[in-house]
Design an enzyme around this catalytic site. Structure first.
Site, PDB file in Angstrom:
ATOM      1  N   ARG A 101      48.358  38.391  36.839  1.00 51.96           N
ATOM      2  CA  ARG A 101      47.113  37.621  36.896  1.00 51.96           C
ATOM      3  C   ARG A 101      46.633  37.539  38.343  1.00 51.96           C
ATOM      4  O   ARG A 101      47.392  37.160  39.240  1.00 51.96           O
ATOM      5  CB  ARG A 101      47.322  36.215  36.337  1.00 51.96           C
ATOM      6  CG  ARG A 101      47.721  36.210  34.879  1.00 51.96           C
ATOM      7  CD  ARG A 101      46.945  35.181  34.111  1.00 51.96           C
ATOM      8  NE  ARG A 101      47.402  35.092  32.741  1.00 51.96           N
ATOM      9  CZ  ARG A 101      47.104  34.094  31.927  1.00 51.96           C
ATOM     10  NH1 ARG A 101      46.371  33.083  32.366  1.00 51.96           N
ATOM     11  NH2 ARG A 101      47.528  34.077  30.689  1.00 51.96           N
ATOM     12  N   GLN A 122      39.997  28.343  36.451  1.00 55.18           N
ATOM     13  CA  GLN A 122      41.241  27.688  36.870  1.00 55.18           C
ATOM     14  C   GLN A 122      41.326  27.540  38.387  1.00 55.18           C
ATOM     15  O   GLN A 122      41.902  26.570  38.890  1.00 55.18           O
ATOM     16  CB  GLN A 122      42.438  28.469  36.345  1.00 55.18           C
ATOM     17  CG  GLN A 122      42.580  28.409  34.828  1.00 55.18           C
ATOM     18  CD  GLN A 122      43.624  29.375  34.295  1.00 55.18           C
ATOM     19  OE1 GLN A 122      44.041  30.301  34.976  1.00 55.18           O
ATOM     20  NE2 GLN A 122      44.041  29.162  33.057  1.00 55.18           N
ATOM     21  N   ASP A 173      39.654  31.785  24.521  1.00 52.84           N
ATOM     22  CA  ASP A 173      40.903  31.595  23.783  1.00 52.84           C
ATOM     23  C   ASP A 173      40.734  31.698  22.269  1.00 52.84           C
ATOM     24  O   ASP A 173      41.710  31.956  21.552  1.00 52.84           O
ATOM     25  CB  ASP A 173      41.537  30.248  24.134  1.00 52.84           C
ATOM     26  CG  ASP A 173      42.225  30.272  25.493  1.00 52.84           C
ATOM     27  OD1 ASP A 173      42.465  31.377  26.020  1.00 52.84           O
ATOM     28  OD2 ASP A 173      42.512  29.189  26.027  1.00 52.84           O
ATOM     29  N   ARG A 206      48.624  33.366  20.804  1.00 58.21           N
ATOM     30  CA  ARG A 206      47.370  33.361  20.043  1.00 58.21           C
ATOM     31  C   ARG A 206      47.274  34.559  19.091  1.00 58.21           C
ATOM     32  O   ARG A 206      46.666  34.456  18.019  1.00 58.21           O
ATOM     33  CB  ARG A 206      46.171  33.293  20.980  1.00 58.21           C
ATOM     34  CG  ARG A 206      46.204  32.035  21.843  1.00 58.21           C
ATOM     35  CD  ARG A 206      44.868  31.581  22.323  1.00 58.21           C
ATOM     36  NE  ARG A 206      45.027  30.476  23.271  1.00 58.21           N
ATOM     37  CZ  ARG A 206      45.190  29.206  22.929  1.00 58.21           C
ATOM     38  NH1 ARG A 206      45.217  28.865  21.656  1.00 58.21           N
ATOM     39  NH2 ARG A 206      45.336  28.276  23.856  1.00 58.21           N
TER      40      ARG A 206
END
Length: 433
Positions: free
Chosen positions: A124, A169, A310, A384
């Site tokens: 990330r 974020q 999401d 997910r």
């Protein structure tokens, strides 16, 4: 990890939607940055939440866990805090929220601080913080391709220029930190801001804990320095990113009554209701909760994934069984989640008989009349994707085998228990490996 053989059974009954992981992260951080004692209720101890709790404990907060609540003695309380004992190691596990929220917070305390993690967390991007550190002379070291980051230094108040199309974020991490600096600061957003809903959640939590931020139309945020977080009691509301799985289940002719939903929530993932209503699902009250209903086959639509990334995997399942062609746009950031979710969603649903074409930053989904099953699918070790495939099993013609099903522990540890209580049927499956 293991494998489950999941039979095609309809889900019926009631479920208490798990508390919002997004709000719980924020409440724990705000309470830990206070100078008092807070009680946070309605909280699930998922892997991600444990990572954030332990991170704030590493800075000196004292946090006591009970069944579904926390007592948090803030870092600046007279009985908390800790002596600097050399390097502080913070294990973020696979939680991108923990990592990006806590990196700037760590600069409030004597360092160095080492951030480690696992899974795809090391992939990330953190360039937004690296640029700030270089501008301000904060020392940092990292290894390419893995999470092993050491930060040693203190952020200064002032002007912060941050791109809005990478991840909200980063902005949240700065918003948490800057009010505790001596001087005033301004965060200027240099591109269109994606995931505004997450910023709303951050500002809401900070306000609840006594911090004021001036939001100038999401283009800049003014943060006065020398503020203090104020301890309080806080109840975490239900999580729309988890409710989305049951909302889609309802849209596909299951009947799950969802409890604890706040229809006035600021969560961006509440957009799941609006999207499914456009596709033909209605929401009504039942037995003190809410249930979704679709009288006919769902209708295709265009879905912008920029504000609600999401929920895209499970919404794609609904689209796969809709009448017409659904386009999912502005969803490129799904490629840098726990898995490449655009690729994972396409690959696994197509195995079941869907007709999905993967684009660079989205999906084109041609609706089909049914999903077949009778195959092995893979969670890609992504919570997910695992839960989306579980809901998909309810509309398949044959059983499916879900590989690495335990990935749900990252955000919803009780998912399979709730799935079974609602009538889902599955057995452990030995692949003979």
């Amino acid at each position: 990890m293991g494998n489950l053989n999941v039979l095609p059974k309809k889900l019926t009954g009631s479920v208490k939607v798990p508390p919002s992981k997004s709000m719980a992260h924020r409440a724990v951080i705000c309470a830990a940055l206070s100078n008092g004692v807070s009680k946070i209720t309605n909280i699930d101890f998922s892997d991600d939440m444990i990572a954030t709790i332990q991170a704030m404990e590493s800075f000196g907060a004292k946090i006591t866990k009970q069944t579904d609540e926390l007592e948090v003695i803030g870092i600046f309380h007279e009985t908390a805090g800790k002596e600097n004992q050399g390097e502080n190691t913070i294990d973020c596990n696979e939680s991108g929220s923990t990592l990006r929220f806590v990196i700037p917070i760590s600069t409030l305390f004597p360092g160095p601080h080492r951030f480690i993690g696992r899974g795809k967390l090391g992939e990330r991007p953190l360039d937004t913080y690296y640029k700030i550190f270089e501008q301000q002379g904060v020392a940092y070291q990292y290894r390419e391709g893995e999470l092993n980051l050491v930060v040693d230094g203190k952020l200064q108040s002032g002007l912060y220029e941050v791109e809005g199309n990478v991840s909200s974020q980063f902005i949240t991490g700065l918003l948490f930190t800057l009010p505790l600096l001596d001087g005033d600061s301004t965060i200027v957003i240099t591109t269109e801001l994606e995931s505004k809903g997450y910023i709303d959640l951050t500002l809401s939590a900070m306000k609840d804990f006594g911090i004021e931020v001036v939001n100038n139309d999401y283009k800049e945020f003014f943060i006065k320095g020398k503020q203090k977080y104020k301890a309080r009691d806080y109840r975490v509301e239900a999580d729309y990113s988890q409710a989305a799985f049951f909302l889609v289940a309802n849209a596909l002719k299951n009947e799950v009554v969802m409890h604890d939903l706040n229809l006035d929530s600021l969560q961006g993932d509440k957009e799941a209701i609006e999207i499914l209503e456009r596709m033909g699902m209605g929401l009504r009250e039942k037995d003190g909760g809410f249930v979704g209903e679709a009288d006919d086959r769902l209708i295709a639509t265009t879905i912008d994934g920029s504000q609600c990334p999401d929920i895209i995997p499970v919404i794609s399942l609904a689209a796969a069984l809709s009448d017409g062609t659904t386009e999912i746009i502005n969803a490129g950031r799904l490629r840098i989640k726990e898995s490449d979710r655009l690729h994972a969603t396409t690959t696994e649903l197509n195995k079941l008989g869907a007709n999905i074409t993967e684009l660079e930053d989205g999906l084109v989904i041609e609706g089909v009349s049914q999903l077949n099953g009778g195959v092995e699918v893979w969670s890609h070790k992504d919570h997910r994707i695992a839960m989306m495939l579980a809901i998909a099993s309810t509309v398949c013609n044959e059983p499916i085998i879900i590989k690495d099903y335990e990935a749900v522990s990252k955000s919803y540890p009780n998912f399979w228990q709730h799935f079974k209580q609602l009538g889902g049927h599955f057995v452990e499956w030995n692949m003979g490996e």
